[in-house]
Scaffold this active site. Structure first.
Site, short mmCIF file in Angstrom:
data_model
loop_
_atom_site.label_atom_id
_atom_site.label_comp_id
_atom_site.label_asym_id
_atom_site.label_seq_id
_atom_site.Cartn_x
_atom_site.Cartn_y
_atom_site.Cartn_z
N SER A 7 0.12 -12.96 -11.61
CA SER A 7 -0.41 -11.93 -10.72
C SER A 7 -1.84 -11.57 -11.09
O SER A 7 -2.10 -11.06 -12.18
CB SER A 7 0.47 -10.67 -10.80
OG SER A 7 -0.14 -9.61 -10.08
N HIS A 32 0.00 -15.18 -7.60
CA HIS A 32 0.55 -13.99 -6.93
C HIS A 32 -0.59 -13.01 -6.63
O HIS A 32 -1.32 -12.60 -7.52
CB HIS A 32 1.59 -13.33 -7.82
CG HIS A 32 2.45 -12.34 -7.11
ND1 HIS A 32 3.50 -12.72 -6.28
CD2 HIS A 32 2.41 -10.99 -7.07
CE1 HIS A 32 4.08 -11.64 -5.79
NE2 HIS A 32 3.44 -10.58 -6.24
N ASP A 34 -1.32 -9.43 -4.94
CA ASP A 34 -0.76 -8.16 -4.47
C ASP A 34 -1.77 -7.42 -3.59
O ASP A 34 -2.86 -7.07 -4.06
CB ASP A 34 -0.40 -7.26 -5.65
CG ASP A 34 0.82 -7.77 -6.40
OD1 ASP A 34 1.86 -7.99 -5.76
OD2 ASP A 34 0.74 -7.94 -7.64
N MET A 36 -2.32 -4.02 -1.52
CA MET A 36 -1.78 -2.66 -1.44
C MET A 36 -2.70 -1.77 -0.59
O MET A 36 -3.93 -1.84 -0.71
CB MET A 36 -1.63 -2.08 -2.84
CG MET A 36 -0.69 -2.90 -3.72
SD MET A 36 -0.43 -2.21 -5.37
CE MET A 36 -1.93 -2.75 -6.18
N HIS A 65 1.62 -11.08 -1.51
CA HIS A 65 2.64 -10.03 -1.45
C HIS A 65 2.03 -8.79 -0.78
O HIS A 65 1.20 -8.11 -1.36
CB HIS A 65 3.10 -9.71 -2.89
CG HIS A 65 4.10 -8.62 -3.00
ND1 HIS A 65 4.39 -8.02 -4.21
CD2 HIS A 65 4.89 -8.01 -2.08
CE1 HIS A 65 5.31 -7.09 -4.03
NE2 HIS A 65 5.62 -7.07 -2.75
N MET A 67 2.09 -5.23 0.27
CA MET A 67 2.67 -3.90 0.08
C MET A 67 1.93 -2.94 1.00
O MET A 67 1.22 -2.04 0.55
CB MET A 67 2.58 -3.49 -1.39
CG MET A 67 3.51 -4.29 -2.28
SD MET A 67 3.39 -3.87 -4.03
CE MET A 67 2.08 -5.00 -4.52
N MET A 136 11.86 -6.67 -6.52
CA MET A 136 10.97 -5.88 -7.37
C MET A 136 11.77 -5.31 -8.52
O MET A 136 12.75 -4.59 -8.31
CB MET A 136 10.31 -4.77 -6.56
CG MET A 136 9.32 -5.22 -5.51
SD MET A 136 7.92 -6.16 -6.20
CE MET A 136 7.22 -4.97 -7.36
N ASP A 174 9.49 -9.76 -9.66
CA ASP A 174 8.16 -9.24 -9.99
C ASP A 174 8.30 -7.87 -10.65
O ASP A 174 8.84 -6.94 -10.06
CB ASP A 174 7.35 -9.11 -8.69
CG ASP A 174 5.94 -8.58 -8.92
OD1 ASP A 174 5.55 -8.36 -10.08
OD2 ASP A 174 5.23 -8.37 -7.91
#
Length: 223
Positions: A7, A32, A34, A36, A65, A67, A136, A174
Site C-alpha cells: 500500500s 495497493h 487507497d 479516500m 481501493h 473509499m 478490512m 487489508d
C-alpha cells in the site's frame, strides 16, 4: 497464487517512483492504491492525477481501493487513469450491482470491500459479480492500525462462502498485517495481502522480500 499488494499510503512520496520499482523488483504483483474522500472515511488521500502520473513509472497491477461515497461517479476516470482492479465499498454505494457493472464495462476487474463491523453475509448477493473480495481488518481511513483479531474468522467465513458456490475468487485482506501474523491470514483463506507500514520505510526492499518469502512458502492458501 498468493499475491503481495504493498500500500503506497505508507510510501515516501518524495521518491514514490523509486518505491514502486523497489517493491515490484522484490516480487510484488499488485500495488495497493487507497483513494479516500474525507466523507466515507475521515482522511483524504489522492486521486486520478497521482494514479495517472505513477502509471507511467510501472507496469505493476494497480489495485485501486475506493473509499469514497457513490464511486460510480468516478469509475470511468479511474479506468482512464490506469486502474487494473477497482474495489468499492458495499457501504458506500446506493446500487452496488450497478457500480460493479460499471467497473466491468470499463474493462477492468471489480472488487467489493466491507468494513470490520459489516456482516460478511451482506456479501452473498454479490459473490458471483466480483473478481475479488476485500476484507478490512482495521477501520478504513488510516494506516498503521492494529489487526482486529475477529477478522481471522471473517476471512474463514468468506472463503467458505466462496467455496460453497464453487468460486475461486481472490480474497484480499487489508489492515495491520505484518510478518508475524500474515501466515494466520493466509491460513484463514486469503490470497491477496495488503501491507503498508510493514513494508515501506527503512529497508523497504528487505521487508518486501521477506513478505514474498512468507507468501511463497505458504503456497495457495485455500486449496
Amino acid at each position: 497464487m498468493n499475491i503481495l499488494s504493498p500500500s503506497i499510503l505508507s510510501a515516501d512520496f518524495t521518491r514514490l517512483g523509486e518505491e514502486i520499482m523497489t517493491v515490484e523488483g522484490a516480487g510484488a504483483r499488485y500495488l495497493h492504491i487507497d483513494v479516500m474522500d474525507g466523507r466515507f472515511v475521515p482522511s483524504i488521500s489522492f486521486g486520478m492525477p497521482v494514479i495517472a502520473s505513477i502509471r507511467k513509472a510501472s507496469k505493476i497491477i494497480f489495485d485501486v481501493h475506493l473509499m469514497i461515497e457513490e464511486p460510480v461517479r468516478y469509475i470511468d476516470d479511474f479506468v482512464k487513469a490506469g486502474a487494473d482492479i477497482i474495489t468499492i465499498h458495499l457501504e458506500a454505494c446506493s446500487d452496488v450491482k450497478a457500480t460493479l457493472r460499471k467497473i466491468h464495462d470499463g474493462g477492468v476487474k471489480a472488487g467489493l470491500s466491507i468494513k470490520p463491523k459489516t456482516p460478511v453475509e451482506s456479501l452473498l448477493p454479490y459473490l458471483e459479480e466480483v473478481d475479488m473480495i476485500l476484507i478490512m481488518s482495521v477501520e478504513p481511513g488510516f494506516g498503521g492500525q492494529k489487526y482486529i483479531e475477529d477478522s481471522t474468522e471473517r476471512i474463514r467465513l468468506v472463503r467458505a462462502m466462496l467455496t460453497e458456490k464453487g468460486l475461486d475468487t481472490d480474497l484480499e485482506v487489508d489492515g495491520g498485517i505484518h510478518l508475524d501474523n500474515v501466515e494466520l491470514v493466509l491460513q484463514a483463506g486469503a490470497n491477496v495481502i495488503v501491507a503498508g507500514s510493514a513494508i515501506f520505510g527503512a529497508n523497504t526492499e528487505e521487508r518486501a522480500v521477506s513478505f514474498m518469502e512468507k507468501l511463497s512458502q505458504r503456497g495457495v492458501s485455500h486449496e
